[in-house]
Scaffold this active site. Sequence first.
Site, mmCIF file in Angstrom:
data_model
loop_
_atom_site.group_PDB
_atom_site.id
_atom_site.type_symbol
_atom_site.label_atom_id
_atom_site.label_comp_id
_atom_site.label_asym_id
_atom_site.label_seq_id
_atom_site.Cartn_x
_atom_site.Cartn_y
_atom_site.Cartn_z
ATOM 1 N N ARG A 104 29.674 -61.205 -135.440
ATOM 2 C CA ARG A 104 30.836 -60.769 -134.736
ATOM 3 C C ARG A 104 31.524 -59.563 -135.194
ATOM 4 O O ARG A 104 32.144 -59.601 -136.291
ATOM 5 C CB ARG A 104 31.988 -61.956 -134.123
ATOM 6 C CG ARG A 104 33.158 -61.530 -133.565
ATOM 7 C CD ARG A 104 33.854 -62.803 -133.173
ATOM 8 N NE ARG A 104 33.475 -63.316 -132.070
ATOM 9 C CZ ARG A 104 34.066 -64.085 -130.963
ATOM 10 N NH1 ARG A 104 35.220 -64.255 -131.092
ATOM 11 N NH2 ARG A 104 33.462 -64.669 -129.970
ATOM 12 N N HIS A 131 29.274 -59.294 -124.886
ATOM 13 C CA HIS A 131 29.487 -60.606 -125.217
ATOM 14 C C HIS A 131 28.162 -61.441 -124.704
ATOM 15 O O HIS A 131 28.536 -62.062 -123.649
ATOM 16 C CB HIS A 131 30.793 -60.903 -124.858
ATOM 17 C CG HIS A 131 31.355 -62.284 -125.630
ATOM 18 N ND1 HIS A 131 30.379 -62.925 -126.645
ATOM 19 C CD2 HIS A 131 32.257 -63.117 -125.632
ATOM 20 C CE1 HIS A 131 31.089 -63.773 -127.185
ATOM 21 N NE2 HIS A 131 32.251 -63.962 -126.357
ATOM 22 N N GLN A 134 28.311 -65.252 -124.232
ATOM 23 C CA GLN A 134 29.377 -65.906 -123.408
ATOM 24 C C GLN A 134 28.782 -65.903 -121.938
ATOM 25 O O GLN A 134 28.941 -66.982 -121.362
ATOM 26 C CB GLN A 134 30.629 -64.998 -123.394
ATOM 27 C CG GLN A 134 31.464 -65.198 -122.313
ATOM 28 C CD GLN A 134 32.254 -66.618 -122.632
ATOM 29 O OE1 GLN A 134 32.752 -66.744 -123.676
ATOM 30 N NE2 GLN A 134 32.381 -67.248 -121.521
ATOM 31 N N ASP A 225 39.433 -61.784 -117.819
ATOM 32 C CA ASP A 225 39.549 -61.838 -119.166
ATOM 33 C C ASP A 225 40.749 -61.193 -119.744
ATOM 34 O O ASP A 225 41.525 -60.408 -118.832
ATOM 35 C CB ASP A 225 38.113 -61.411 -119.679
ATOM 36 C CG ASP A 225 38.220 -61.393 -121.346
ATOM 37 O OD1 ASP A 225 38.724 -62.037 -121.792
ATOM 38 O OD2 ASP A 225 37.452 -60.354 -121.975
HETATM 39 N N1 CP Z 1 35.113 -66.945 -125.573
HETATM 40 C C1 CP Z 1 35.098 -66.842 -126.743
HETATM 41 O O1 CP Z 1 34.151 -65.880 -127.190
HETATM 42 O O2 CP Z 1 35.763 -67.294 -127.481
HETATM 43 P P1 CP Z 1 36.305 -67.286 -128.992
HETATM 44 O O3 CP Z 1 36.734 -65.742 -129.221
HETATM 45 O O4 CP Z 1 37.288 -68.472 -129.235
HETATM 46 O O5 CP Z 1 34.816 -67.288 -129.727
HETATM 47 N N1 NVA Z 2 37.416 -59.352 -124.537
HETATM 48 C C1 NVA Z 2 37.666 -60.376 -125.362
HETATM 49 C C2 NVA Z 2 37.050 -61.643 -125.485
HETATM 50 C C3 NVA Z 2 37.148 -62.523 -126.312
HETATM 51 C C4 NVA Z 2 36.276 -63.940 -126.224
HETATM 52 C C5 NVA Z 2 37.868 -59.728 -126.767
HETATM 53 O O1 NVA Z 2 37.042 -59.072 -127.121
HETATM 54 O O2 NVA Z 2 38.749 -60.064 -127.367
#
Ligand code: CP
Ligand code: NVA
Length: 308
Positions: A104, A131, A134, A225
């Site tokens: 990440r 992502h 997800q 989101d």
């Molecule tokens: N949706 C998601 O990726 O959540 P987290 O940031 O908690 O991993």
């Molecule tokens: N768009 C958000 C998703 C979190 C799961 C971010 O990148 O923070």
Amino acid sequence: MTLSGGHFLGVEDCSRQEWLNLLQLAGALKRGEIQLPTPSTVKVLGLLFSKPSTRTRVSFAVAMARLGGQTLDLPPSSTQVGRGEPIADTARVLSGYVDALAIRTFAQDDLEAYAQASTVPVINALSDVEHPCQVIADFLTLQECFSDLDGLTMAYIGDGNNVAHSLLLAAALLGVHLRVATPKRYGPDPAVVQRAQRLSQGRCTLTVLHDPVEACRGAQAVYTDVWSSMGQEAAAQQRRRNFAGYCLNADLLAHAARDAVVLHCLPAHRGEEISNEVLEGPSSRVFLQAENRLYGQQALLALLLDLV
Ligand code: CP
Ligand code: NVA
């Protein structure tokens, strides 16, 4: 069975057929229809997370445990990569210890650099651009709600961010019509939209627009989101002003189909991108969607680690 790309840095690392296999396997794992062999040597997934995470981190850990393996927390801030050791060296060394890496991070280029030097699969656990883990859960959830994804109509309201990008790319592969409504200057990256258009091969329409009502009209799923993603905290106040009118509330949801479901990747900011009423209301499938992260990633790991 494995995945031809070897890595999962973005939606396009799997073909349409592999996406369909992934979703089928995730559903079968959830229903307990598949007995996974316990690997003779325990497989280890390294977690290299430079941003906070609840769902992704925990669902990866539990998915590995259920596959007979385990995860190893390797936060960049407490490893040498945080002090400037090159990603390429880190990837080569870690490849000798672990069986896969879930990363990440901010820059997609960093993921590419890990993948290039790594001899084990590298998984995008969220970057600024995508992502993809997800959206495995998202489309598994829609499959559970509607049986058939083909021809389904979805609206995405809000920021043209990493989640919007992965939704566009996966919708293209899976034949889901997607309308993305964002304020001006907050649209998805046009290069990603172009790639999604190419991927769709005429299976579905992908539209980027600015009117949330038009996007929602008749949609069977409405997704939103956060307005400020991780790393954009300094711009949060400005963004709150610019995104006014893009809150998924009962008024906006009223334009969707009567049986529409509401999705959100979480964490949610109630009263900003989504109202509490909608998030907790009868259309919400948000917590089913969160639960499905486990099965989506279990399927992904089973395929990448060649366990099925
Ligand atoms: N949706 C998601 O990726 O959540 P987290 O940031 O908690 O991993
Ligand atoms: N768009 C958000 C998703 C979190 C799961 C971010 O990148 O923070």
